[in-house]
Design a protein around this motif. Structure first.
Motif, short mmCIF file in Angstrom:
data_model
loop_
_atom_site.label_atom_id
_atom_site.label_comp_id
_atom_site.label_asym_id
_atom_site.label_seq_id
_atom_site.Cartn_x
_atom_site.Cartn_y
_atom_site.Cartn_z
N VAL A 15 34.01 0.31 -82.89
CA VAL A 15 33.17 0.64 -84.04
C VAL A 15 33.92 0.33 -85.34
CG1 VAL A 15 32.16 2.56 -85.33
CG2 VAL A 15 31.72 2.35 -82.88
N GLU A 16 35.18 0.75 -85.42
CA GLU A 16 35.95 0.50 -86.63
C GLU A 16 36.09 -0.99 -86.92
OE1 GLU A 16 40.15 1.56 -88.89
OE2 GLU A 16 39.78 2.40 -86.89
N ALA A 17 36.39 -1.78 -85.89
CA ALA A 17 36.52 -3.22 -86.09
C ALA A 17 35.21 -3.82 -86.57
CB ALA A 17 36.97 -3.88 -84.78
N PHE A 18 34.10 -3.35 -86.02
CA PHE A 18 32.79 -3.86 -86.41
C PHE A 18 32.45 -3.49 -87.86
CE2 PHE A 18 28.20 -2.91 -86.83
CZ PHE A 18 27.69 -4.20 -86.68
N VAL A 19 32.66 -2.22 -88.21
CA VAL A 19 32.33 -1.77 -89.58
C VAL A 19 33.20 -2.50 -90.60
CG1 VAL A 19 32.33 0.20 -91.16
CG2 VAL A 19 31.44 0.47 -88.85
N GLU A 44 18.72 -6.15 -89.79
CA GLU A 44 19.70 -7.23 -89.63
C GLU A 44 21.05 -6.67 -89.19
OE1 GLU A 44 21.94 -10.34 -92.62
OE2 GLU A 44 19.78 -10.08 -92.87
N MET A 45 21.48 -5.58 -89.82
CA MET A 45 22.77 -5.00 -89.45
C MET A 45 22.73 -4.44 -88.03
SD MET A 45 24.23 -3.12 -92.91
CE MET A 45 22.92 -1.88 -92.94
N ARG A 46 21.60 -3.82 -87.66
CA ARG A 46 21.50 -3.25 -86.32
C ARG A 46 21.48 -4.34 -85.24
NH1 ARG A 46 17.58 2.13 -86.90
NH2 ARG A 46 19.10 3.28 -88.14
N SER A 47 20.91 -5.47 -85.55
CA SER A 47 20.93 -6.56 -84.56
C SER A 47 22.36 -7.00 -84.30
CB SER A 47 20.07 -7.73 -85.02
OG SER A 47 20.64 -8.38 -86.15
N LYS A 48 23.19 -6.99 -85.34
CA LYS A 48 24.60 -7.35 -85.18
C LYS A 48 25.36 -6.25 -84.42
CE LYS A 48 24.90 -10.63 -88.96
NZ LYS A 48 25.70 -11.15 -90.09
N ALA A 52 27.24 -6.54 -80.84
CA ALA A 52 28.64 -6.16 -80.73
C ALA A 52 28.85 -4.98 -79.77
CB ALA A 52 29.19 -5.80 -82.11
N GLY A 53 27.75 -4.43 -79.26
CA GLY A 53 27.86 -3.31 -78.32
C GLY A 53 28.23 -1.99 -78.97
N VAL A 54 27.89 -1.82 -80.25
CA VAL A 54 28.23 -0.57 -80.95
C VAL A 54 27.00 0.11 -81.56
CG1 VAL A 54 30.62 -1.22 -81.42
CG2 VAL A 54 28.85 -1.84 -83.06
N LEU A 55 25.81 -0.20 -81.04
CA LEU A 55 24.59 0.46 -81.53
C LEU A 55 24.43 1.80 -80.81
CD1 LEU A 55 22.10 -0.12 -83.42
CD2 LEU A 55 20.85 -0.63 -81.32
N THR A 56 24.21 2.86 -81.59
CA THR A 56 24.08 4.22 -81.04
C THR A 56 25.25 4.52 -80.10
OG1 THR A 56 21.71 3.63 -80.95
CG2 THR A 56 22.29 5.87 -80.37
N PRO A 57 26.48 4.37 -80.57
CA PRO A 57 27.64 4.43 -79.67
C PRO A 57 27.93 5.83 -79.12
CG PRO A 57 28.38 4.31 -81.95
CD PRO A 57 26.89 4.11 -81.98
N HIS A 58 27.35 6.87 -79.75
CA HIS A 58 27.61 8.24 -79.30
C HIS A 58 26.70 8.66 -78.14
CE1 HIS A 58 24.35 8.35 -82.15
NE2 HIS A 58 24.07 9.61 -81.85
N LEU A 83 27.19 1.92 -95.35
CA LEU A 83 26.21 1.22 -94.52
C LEU A 83 26.51 1.35 -93.04
CD1 LEU A 83 25.90 -2.09 -96.60
CD2 LEU A 83 24.23 -0.23 -96.47
N GLY A 84 27.71 1.82 -92.69
CA GLY A 84 28.12 1.87 -91.29
C GLY A 84 27.24 2.74 -90.41
N PRO A 85 26.92 3.98 -90.83
CA PRO A 85 26.05 4.81 -89.99
C PRO A 85 24.68 4.20 -89.76
CG PRO A 85 27.24 6.17 -91.57
CD PRO A 85 27.49 4.74 -91.96
N LEU A 86 24.14 3.52 -90.77
CA LEU A 86 22.84 2.86 -90.60
C LEU A 86 22.95 1.73 -89.60
CD1 LEU A 86 21.74 2.65 -94.33
CD2 LEU A 86 20.77 4.11 -92.55
N ALA A 87 23.99 0.91 -89.74
CA ALA A 87 24.17 -0.23 -88.86
C ALA A 87 24.36 0.21 -87.42
CB ALA A 87 25.37 -1.06 -89.32
N CYS A 88 25.14 1.27 -87.23
CA CYS A 88 25.47 1.73 -85.87
C CYS A 88 24.48 2.77 -85.34
CB CYS A 88 26.89 2.31 -85.85
SG CYS A 88 28.18 1.11 -86.19
N ASN A 89 23.48 3.12 -86.14
CA ASN A 89 22.45 4.08 -85.73
C ASN A 89 23.03 5.47 -85.47
OD1 ASN A 89 19.75 4.77 -85.24
ND2 ASN A 89 19.89 4.35 -83.05
#
Length: 389
Positions: A15-19, A44-48, A52-58, A83-89
């Motif tokens: 997640v950190e590397a992605f953000v 767009e950010m969520r598609s990325k 990257a395998g970090v959507l809704t990571p929790h 923007l990180g929380p939005l991107a990662c859901n």
């Protein structure tokens, strides 16, 4: 001291590397306004993030949730950019709404309302707070004015709501209203013609899509199977959501304050004044030293409260203590970062100015500091009274 699990460590690293690598560059994107990033930017950010395998990571692939301690480790990394929380859901209010639906929703409700949220395909809104001018519920939800009346196999809901984060553009709504039995929660598909956005408020913060709206609910018909849980149990269910949601706010904003500290450190270790680097002036260096102390104390408070929640406790008092301590500490951090950067600190050339605004609002969201202290004082009196008998 308990360290994060290896799975949380691995997820947090990705997640950190992605953000840092993919999302921070979006901080210059013109699709950001005073009412939050546009929905196409979020998509767009969520598609990325998905790629990257970090959507809704929790939330794990089998639908299970990381522990609160593990979640803290991951959500702090999503918060390294606004923007990180939005991107990662992992953003509010979706993160808290997903948690609530996962705990209380029926299998049918989870499939219809929760799945699109977990997949990052929809945003949600929690319709609880009401306008002050009508005497509605704010920090005191028992003042709820919105009503729900039975009509055959439906409920009819009427009322007005205020400060509803993300209502503009949300696809899933959780509406609180009171029936004859008490508070109730209803799941609603959005948009709905019976739920009208009067206006989107101009607020100090600007990180949440859809901003914060004032809403009129006019004869909203909801099928009985869209009630979350039982009639009259709405406050109990809201408590299930509130403690973890308070704490996840702390987690995300800890990441943002950490980033502000990085930016301020970079500034003062390169900028010179009066013959030496700013960091070498005690008045500057000591402020960043105080920040290190506040960040560490906030981190420990988050982890302590997470451990309490992981025992299965509601953690009402503990989450109040954490929310007060962490929001106040992180505000001091953001404030000092602005100060040591001088004129640059109040410009939008860096995100320090935005972090300051967002964390100022955080001291009010999910309960103002004073309400939490009042609640804790009541607990102190209650404990004393019971203990003295």
């Amino acid at each position: 001291m308990n360290h994060p699990s290896s799975r949380a460590d691995e997820i947090a690293s990705r997640v950190e590397a992605f953000v840092r690598g993919t999302i921070i560059p979006y901080e210059r994107d013109p699709r950001r306004s005073s009412h939050g990033p546009s929905d196409d930017l979020v998509t767009e950010m969520r598609s990325k993030a998905r790629a990257a395998g970090v959507l809704t990571p929790h939330i794990l692939p089998d639908g299970s949730h990381l522990t609160q301690r593990e979640t803290a480790h991951v959500l702090k990394k999503t918060g390294l950019s606004p923007l990180g929380p939005l991107a990662c859901n992992t953003a509010a209010p979706d993160e808290g709404n997903m948690y609530l639906l996962g705990k209380v929703g029926s299998p049918e409700q989870k499939k219809r309302f929760l799945d699109p949220l977990v997949k990052g395909e929809a945003r949600s809104a929690f319709f609880m707070t009401e306008p002050a001018e009508t005497g509605g519920a704010g920090s005191d939800p028992s003042m709820m004015q919105s009503t729900a009346e039975r009509s055959g196999n439906h409920w009819v809901i009427n009322g007005r709501k205020a400060f509803i984060t993300g209502a503009d553009g949300a696809k899933v709504g959780i509406v609180m209203a009171k029936s004859a039995e008490g508070a109730c929660l209803f799941l609603v598909d959005l948009p709905n013609p019976a739920i009208r956005i009067e206006r989107v408020l101009d607020t100090i913060d600007s990180s949440m899509p859809g901003g914060h709206a004032v809403v009129t609910i006019d004869n909203l018909r909801v099928a009985a199977d869209q009630m979350l849980g039982e009639s009259g149990e709405g406050f109990k269910y809201a408590q299930v959501r509130l403690s973890p949601a308070r704490l996840s706010h702390c987690m995300r904003w800890h990441g943002a304050a950490t980033r502000a500290q990085e930016i301020a450190t970079n500034y003062v270790c390169q900028r010179q004044a009066f013959g030496k680097l700013l960091i070498d002036h005690e008045g500057v260096g000591f402020q960043l030293a105080d920040n290190l102390i506040d960040l560490k104390q906030a981190e420990l408070m988050i982890d302590w409260c997470a451990d309490v929640l992981d025992t299965g406790s509601l953690g009402t008092a503990e989450s109040s203590m954490a929310k007060v301590a962490v929001s106040d500490a992180l505000f001091r951090v953001a404030d000092r970062c602005v100060q040591v950067m001088g004129g640059t600190g109040v410009t939008q050339d860096t995100i320090v100015e935005q972090v300051f605004r967002e964390i100022r609002a955080f001291r009010i969201y999910d309960g103002p500091t004073e309400v939490h202290k009042w609640s804790l004082a009541r607990k102190i009196k209650r404990d004393f009274t019971h203990g003295s008998k």
